[in-house]
Design a protein around this motif. Sequence first.
Motif, PDB file in Angstrom:
ATOM      1  N   ARG A   1      -7.265   2.018   5.313  1.00  0.00           N
ATOM      2  CA  ARG A   1      -8.221   3.101   4.697  1.00  0.00           C
ATOM      3  C   ARG A   1      -8.995   3.893   5.760  1.00  0.00           C
ATOM      4  NH1 ARG A   1      -8.364   3.717  -0.970  1.00  0.00           N
ATOM      5  NH2 ARG A   1     -10.478   4.294  -0.933  1.00  0.00           N
ATOM      6  N   HIS A   2      -9.955   3.166   6.633  1.00  0.00           N
ATOM      7  CA  HIS A   2     -11.005   3.685   7.096  1.00  0.00           C
ATOM      8  C   HIS A   2     -11.086   3.525   8.369  1.00  0.00           C
ATOM      9  CE1 HIS A   2     -13.097   4.018   3.144  1.00  0.00           C
ATOM     10  NE2 HIS A   2     -12.998   2.755   3.066  1.00  0.00           N
ATOM     11  N   GLY A   3      -9.851   2.973   9.204  1.00  0.00           N
ATOM     12  CA  GLY A   3      -9.810   2.759  10.522  1.00  0.00           C
ATOM     13  C   GLY A   3     -10.394   1.555  11.178  1.00  0.00           C
ATOM     14  N   GLN A   4     -10.717   1.424  12.218  1.00  0.00           N
ATOM     15  CA  GLN A   4     -11.301   0.339  12.996  1.00  0.00           C
ATOM     16  C   GLN A   4     -12.567   0.572  13.281  1.00  0.00           C
ATOM     17  OE1 GLN A   4      -8.585  -0.016  16.782  1.00  0.00           O
ATOM     18  NE2 GLN A   4      -7.295  -1.568  15.518  1.00  0.00           N
ATOM     19  N   PHE A   5     -13.111  -0.474  13.953  1.00  0.00           N
ATOM     20  CA  PHE A   5     -14.740  -0.325  14.380  1.00  0.00           C
ATOM     21  C   PHE A   5     -14.875   0.657  15.261  1.00  0.00           C
ATOM     22  CE2 PHE A   5     -13.991  -4.766  13.067  1.00  0.00           C
ATOM     23  CZ  PHE A   5     -15.067  -5.129  12.090  1.00  0.00           C
TER      24      PHE A   5
END
Length: 289
Positions: free
Chosen positions: A175-179
């Motif tokens: 949903r939000h991508g990686q770091f």
Amino acid sequence: MMHRHLNPVGMTPPLITIIIAALNNKKTLQHCIDSVARQTYPNKELIVIDGGSTDGTVDLLEANREQIRTWISEPDRGIYNAWNKGLARAQGEWICFLGADDYFWDGRVLEREAAQLETLPSDIRVAYGRIMLLNNEGVTLYPVGAPWEKIKGRFRQIMCIPHPGAMHRRSIFERHGQFDETFRIAGDYELLLRELNEADAFFMPDIITVAMRQGGISSTPANSLRQLREVRRAQRMHGHYLPGRFWLMAAVRVYLRLIIWKLLGERVARKALDWGRRMLGLPPFWTCT
């Protein structure tokens, strides 16, 4: 690769991925790997991302290859770059991150966590317990971590979820991508804030998940100030344009520590800061780290 095991009612328990980022951690990494290997929970995988160690860490990883599903050793751009490399290789439904100086508190941590993770609705994508703080010699200090209901409002102002050992459902990254690798200290907070700005986390009571050695970021006011500045950058990214009272209170404490540090010197300052903690009914920290 590890095989999935059926539980008594015929359901497949979730695969849990543990990602360790390491760089010249030969002295502590074996303990960390052993703590994963001794977990009674069978459906787990371990990934180690080494940043190109030169202290014998690579030989240690080779010697532990039967305990590790995959590992690499190559230069990276910091811990969040290493974690992202681990995420690209992770297969688990739930993913947690350990520092090479950390270790699971006991052999049943994952078993006890998994029993609760299986009961969570799909819209809960972060679960955490308490962690035990240790000093650099491995001596127990005190546990940290509080129920989500108590820290929900505070979290949007300061990092108050113990991140080592916290469980991230795979869908949080979908949903939000990686770091965000532009962060050096507070990238874990920024990732969690993407999710928890509006959603809820789940606190696993009565579980101490990880033992975490203190040092580095937590050991000096200067590093604490750097972390606070990154926390504010993360908050602005997610719509919190003005600092809240919890962040302001934390900033005041950090600046006071910096002043005391400069006036009294580090050794005396640590004693003075712990005297202040005792006056507040808190356990000592600064003279122990």
